[in-house]
Design a protein around this motif. Sequence first.
Motif, PDB file in Angstrom:
ATOM      1  N   HIS A  39       1.123   6.387  -6.975  1.00  0.00           N
ATOM      2  CA  HIS A  39       2.086   7.407  -7.430  1.00  0.00           C
ATOM      3  C   HIS A  39       2.689   7.159  -8.815  1.00  0.00           C
ATOM      4  O   HIS A  39       2.833   8.075  -9.605  1.00  0.00           O
ATOM      5  CB  HIS A  39       3.262   7.507  -6.441  1.00  0.00           C
ATOM      6  N   SER A  40       3.113   5.924  -9.075  1.00  0.00           N
ATOM      7  CA  SER A  40       4.075   5.719 -10.163  1.00  0.00           C
ATOM      8  C   SER A  40       3.534   6.111 -11.547  1.00  0.00           C
ATOM      9  O   SER A  40       4.277   6.656 -12.356  1.00  0.00           O
ATOM     10  CB  SER A  40       4.580   4.269 -10.173  1.00  0.00           C
ATOM     11  N   ASN A  44       5.745   8.389 -13.988  1.00  0.00           N
ATOM     12  CA  ASN A  44       6.544   7.840 -15.103  1.00  0.00           C
ATOM     13  C   ASN A  44       5.979   8.185 -16.487  1.00  0.00           C
ATOM     14  O   ASN A  44       6.489   7.695 -17.506  1.00  0.00           O
ATOM     15  CB  ASN A  44       6.732   6.319 -14.954  1.00  0.00           C
ATOM     16  N   GLY A  96       2.010  -2.077 -12.190  1.00  0.00           N
ATOM     17  CA  GLY A  96       2.529  -3.428 -12.034  1.00  0.00           C
ATOM     18  C   GLY A  96       1.384  -4.416 -11.888  1.00  0.00           C
ATOM     19  O   GLY A  96       0.220  -4.105 -12.199  1.00  0.00           O
ATOM     20  N   GLY A  97       1.717  -5.592 -11.390  1.00  0.00           N
ATOM     21  CA  GLY A  97       0.714  -6.646 -11.249  1.00  0.00           C
ATOM     22  C   GLY A  97      -0.433  -6.250 -10.334  1.00  0.00           C
ATOM     23  O   GLY A  97      -1.571  -6.682 -10.535  1.00  0.00           O
ATOM     24  N   SER A  98      -0.153  -5.409  -9.348  1.00  0.00           N
ATOM     25  CA  SER A  98      -1.217  -5.074  -8.387  1.00  0.00           C
ATOM     26  C   SER A  98      -2.364  -4.307  -9.055  1.00  0.00           C
ATOM     27  O   SER A  98      -3.517  -4.751  -8.984  1.00  0.00           O
ATOM     28  CB  SER A  98      -0.627  -4.295  -7.199  1.00  0.00           C
ATOM     29  N   ASP A 101      -4.095  -6.693 -11.653  1.00  0.00           N
ATOM     30  CA  ASP A 101      -4.973  -7.722 -11.074  1.00  0.00           C
ATOM     31  C   ASP A 101      -6.241  -7.107 -10.484  1.00  0.00           C
ATOM     32  O   ASP A 101      -7.331  -7.666 -10.604  1.00  0.00           O
ATOM     33  CB  ASP A 101      -4.224  -8.512  -9.997  1.00  0.00           C
ATOM     34  N   THR A 136       3.723  -1.474 -16.239  1.00  0.00           N
ATOM     35  CA  THR A 136       4.864  -0.571 -16.002  1.00  0.00           C
ATOM     36  C   THR A 136       5.939  -1.232 -15.141  1.00  0.00           C
ATOM     37  O   THR A 136       6.869  -0.574 -14.686  1.00  0.00           O
ATOM     38  CB  THR A 136       4.418   0.766 -15.363  1.00  0.00           C
ATOM     39  N   THR A 137       5.781  -2.536 -14.875  1.00  0.00           N
ATOM     40  CA  THR A 137       6.887  -3.342 -14.349  1.00  0.00           C
ATOM     41  C   THR A 137       7.060  -4.486 -15.341  1.00  0.00           C
ATOM     42  O   THR A 137       6.121  -4.812 -16.081  1.00  0.00           O
ATOM     43  CB  THR A 137       6.609  -3.934 -12.946  1.00  0.00           C
ATOM     44  N   THR A 145      -2.503 -12.663 -18.899  1.00  0.00           N
ATOM     45  CA  THR A 145      -3.025 -13.840 -18.190  1.00  0.00           C
ATOM     46  C   THR A 145      -4.495 -13.648 -17.822  1.00  0.00           C
ATOM     47  O   THR A 145      -5.002 -12.523 -17.794  1.00  0.00           O
ATOM     48  CB  THR A 145      -2.246 -14.173 -16.893  1.00  0.00           C
ATOM     49  N   TYR A 147      -5.714 -14.406 -14.907  1.00  0.00           N
ATOM     50  CA  TYR A 147      -5.748 -14.510 -13.446  1.00  0.00           C
ATOM     51  C   TYR A 147      -5.820 -13.135 -12.795  1.00  0.00           C
ATOM     52  O   TYR A 147      -5.098 -12.220 -13.189  1.00  0.00           O
ATOM     53  CB  TYR A 147      -4.468 -15.181 -12.929  1.00  0.00           C
ATOM     54  N   LYS A 158      -2.855 -15.649  -0.777  1.00  0.00           N
ATOM     55  CA  LYS A 158      -3.329 -14.922  -1.950  1.00  0.00           C
ATOM     56  C   LYS A 158      -4.121 -15.912  -2.784  1.00  0.00           C
ATOM     57  O   LYS A 158      -3.666 -17.030  -3.015  1.00  0.00           O
ATOM     58  CB  LYS A 158      -2.139 -14.362  -2.731  1.00  0.00           C
ATOM     59  N   TYR A 177       8.224   3.504 -19.810  1.00  0.00           N
ATOM     60  CA  TYR A 177       7.672   3.801 -18.486  1.00  0.00           C
ATOM     61  C   TYR A 177       8.513   3.195 -17.363  1.00  0.00           C
ATOM     62  O   TYR A 177       8.284   3.484 -16.193  1.00  0.00           O
ATOM     63  CB  TYR A 177       6.231   3.289 -18.379  1.00  0.00           C
ATOM     64  N   SER A 180      12.079   4.788 -14.736  1.00  0.00           N
ATOM     65  CA  SER A 180      12.102   5.291 -13.351  1.00  0.00           C
ATOM     66  C   SER A 180      11.984   4.163 -12.322  1.00  0.00           C
ATOM     67  O   SER A 180      11.967   4.417 -11.120  1.00  0.00           O
ATOM     68  CB  SER A 180      10.927   6.242 -13.153  1.00  0.00           C
TER      69      SER A 180
HETATM   70  P1  NAP Z   1       3.229  -3.858  -7.836  1.00  0.00           P
HETATM   71  O1  NAP Z   1       2.702  -4.147  -6.469  1.00  0.00           O
HETATM   72  O2  NAP Z   1       2.251  -3.722  -8.917  1.00  0.00           O
HETATM   73  O3  NAP Z   1       4.147  -2.555  -7.827  1.00  0.00           O
HETATM   74  C1  NAP Z   1       5.264  -2.494  -6.958  1.00  0.00           C
HETATM   75  C2  NAP Z   1       5.743  -1.073  -6.773  1.00  0.00           C
HETATM   76  O4  NAP Z   1       6.309  -0.601  -7.985  1.00  0.00           O
HETATM   77  C3  NAP Z   1       4.665  -0.074  -6.388  1.00  0.00           C
HETATM   78  O5  NAP Z   1       5.170   0.727  -5.352  1.00  0.00           O
HETATM   79  C4  NAP Z   1       4.458   0.746  -7.652  1.00  0.00           C
HETATM   80  O6  NAP Z   1       4.070   2.086  -7.345  1.00  0.00           O
HETATM   81  C5  NAP Z   1       5.840   0.721  -8.257  1.00  0.00           C
HETATM   82  N1  NAP Z   1       5.897   0.911  -9.705  1.00  0.00           N
HETATM   83  C6  NAP Z   1       5.171   0.279 -10.671  1.00  0.00           C
HETATM   84  N2  NAP Z   1       5.596   0.670 -11.898  1.00  0.00           N
HETATM   85  C7  NAP Z   1       6.572   1.596 -11.713  1.00  0.00           C
HETATM   86  C8  NAP Z   1       7.401   2.375 -12.601  1.00  0.00           C
HETATM   87  N3  NAP Z   1       7.313   2.222 -13.906  1.00  0.00           N
HETATM   88  N4  NAP Z   1       8.300   3.217 -12.053  1.00  0.00           N
HETATM   89  C9  NAP Z   1       8.421   3.350 -10.701  1.00  0.00           C
HETATM   90  N5  NAP Z   1       7.686   2.632  -9.815  1.00  0.00           N
HETATM   91  C10 NAP Z   1       6.766   1.751 -10.312  1.00  0.00           C
HETATM   92  O7  NAP Z   1       4.326  -4.998  -8.137  1.00  0.00           O
HETATM   93  P2  NAP Z   1       4.436  -6.173  -9.202  1.00  0.00           P
HETATM   94  O8  NAP Z   1       5.551  -7.018  -8.755  1.00  0.00           O
HETATM   95  O9  NAP Z   1       4.410  -5.666 -10.584  1.00  0.00           O
HETATM   96  O10 NAP Z   1       3.078  -6.986  -8.979  1.00  0.00           O
HETATM   97  C11 NAP Z   1       2.923  -7.882  -7.923  1.00  0.00           C
HETATM   98  C12 NAP Z   1       1.504  -8.364  -7.901  1.00  0.00           C
HETATM   99  O11 NAP Z   1       1.220  -9.088  -9.110  1.00  0.00           O
HETATM  100  C13 NAP Z   1       1.246  -9.340  -6.754  1.00  0.00           C
HETATM  101  O12 NAP Z   1      -0.005  -9.005  -6.187  1.00  0.00           O
HETATM  102  C14 NAP Z   1       1.184 -10.681  -7.453  1.00  0.00           C
HETATM  103  O13 NAP Z   1       0.368 -11.619  -6.776  1.00  0.00           O
HETATM  104  C15 NAP Z   1       0.594 -10.311  -8.793  1.00  0.00           C
HETATM  105  N6  NAP Z   1       0.875 -11.284  -9.880  1.00  0.00           N
HETATM  106  C16 NAP Z   1      -0.119 -11.512 -10.781  1.00  0.00           C
HETATM  107  C17 NAP Z   1       0.060 -12.415 -11.817  1.00  0.00           C
HETATM  108  C18 NAP Z   1      -1.057 -12.675 -12.776  1.00  0.00           C
HETATM  109  O14 NAP Z   1      -0.930 -13.495 -13.669  1.00  0.00           O
HETATM  110  N7  NAP Z   1      -2.161 -12.003 -12.643  1.00  0.00           N
HETATM  111  C19 NAP Z   1       1.289 -13.068 -11.966  1.00  0.00           C
HETATM  112  C20 NAP Z   1       2.296 -12.801 -11.042  1.00  0.00           C
HETATM  113  C21 NAP Z   1       2.083 -11.889 -10.011  1.00  0.00           C
HETATM  114  P3  NAP Z   1       2.521   2.583  -7.380  1.00  0.00           P
HETATM  115  O15 NAP Z   1       1.806   1.772  -6.353  1.00  0.00           O
HETATM  116  O16 NAP Z   1       2.596   4.021  -7.067  1.00  0.00           O
HETATM  117  O17 NAP Z   1       2.019   2.288  -8.774  1.00  0.00           O
END
Ligand code: NAP
Length: 367
Positions: A39-40, A44, A96-98, A101, A136-137, A145, A147, A158, A177, A180
């Motif tokens: 959705h996001s 946004n 975001g990160g999801s 990644d 967007t987070t 990164t 990873y 994980k 972005y 919201s």
């Molecule tokens: P996320 O799972 O990417 O997003 C969390 C929620 O925020 C989702 O519901 C998303 O909605 C919503 N969202 C994102 N951007 C938004 C915006 N601008 N406005 C409103 N809602 C928004 O959360 P995250 O904390 O950013 O990422 C976590 C993941 O990152 C974990 O899987 C973690 O393991 C990983 N991670 C990776 C690294 C790396 O180096 N690769 C480092 C740390 C963590 P939608 O689903 O609709 O988009």
Amino acid sequence: MEINFNIPTKIIMKRNCVLENANLIASYGKKAMIVTGKHSAAANGSLKDVVDALESKNVKYIVFNKVMANPTIELAYEGARLAKNEDVDFIIAIGGGSPMDAAKAISLLAVKDIKEDDLFTAPITSPVLPMVFIPTTAGTGSEVTQYSILTNDKLETKSTIASPFLFPTVALLDGKYMQSLGKFTTINTCLDALCHAIEGYLSVRANSLTKTLSIEAIKLIAKEFKNLESFNLLDDDRDKLLYASTLAGIVIAHCGTVAVHILGYSLTYYKEIDHGRANGLLLVSFLRKVNETMPDLINEILEALSLKSLSDFEQIINTLLGNKDVLTDEEIDKYAKKALAVPKLKNTVITLKEEDLKQILTESMKG
Ligand code: NAP
Ligand code: ZN
């Protein structure tokens, strides 16, 4: 002094940088696959900006908007199949990160046949599809990164695919972005970034350059504690949090994360506690443990936080997190044992035994 530092990702931070860099985006090929959450990105404005940029340069695109939180291995293979079938030239991640990644794994699997069982161990010896990342987070720093972190049901945790080829090609940072982004996700992601900066500082792989970045990120985030609490974040605050999370991402690209993230993965896998919140819950108890033998390092962190004591820090974190999640003795035992088996636990500046890990979990989360 010893420094070994490399960030191949081109970083551009500016309001409206997606539209202003349409030429750059278009330079990666004739057809893009946009990888995003459900959705996001549509809500946004980030997806619209990307689509407008692509259309202005006649770049074709498909949208894969199925990425869930804590993306799965199956999702990565599904995305890669689509990328191959559609013959895309490059990947654009928005979210975001999801989504970021997932996009890295898709970029990899679109050009390389890797069996599921070998996904986290297969050597990666050649480039993957070019990747344009739009976070967007302000939390994970995944835009800088190498990873890709996916849910691994076989190991009940994980797991990380890591390779220099997984650094995104370009990171486009635009805080607009995040207007919201709700309070819960803003705080959790911010605590994630703070943990990256602090854990990187407390890694045996830290050097003076990464420490400088850690301190800068910690200072920037600490200045926003009050605004986070009242959830009164202006454009400038959003920009600073985004900048800090990217700095902290560069830190973990070099130092990795240590005990907090290793323990936190169990909280996310078994208890479905959001990634950033899981880390935030464990941070202060971990710092107390380090403080027993390395108080100088903790004082340096407290100075960057502009705080006098870990108790002051604990109060702030508790306010931001609200009611704490609770673990049973059995869960504490299980998660401590799991963390002990993770090789990178040894990157922590102090040696952590099973009892220490149990103590961190107990102090943080015992009812
Ligand atoms: P996320 O799972 O990417 O997003 C969390 C929620 O925020 C989702 O519901 C998303 O909605 C919503 N969202 C994102 N951007 C938004 C915006 N601008 N406005 C409103 N809602 C928004 O959360 P995250 O904390 O950013 O990422 C976590 C993941 O990152 C974990 O899987 C973690 O393991 C990983 N991670 C990776 C690294 C790396 O180096 N690769 C480092 C740390 C963590 P939608 O689903 O609709 O988009
Ligand atoms: Zn993290």
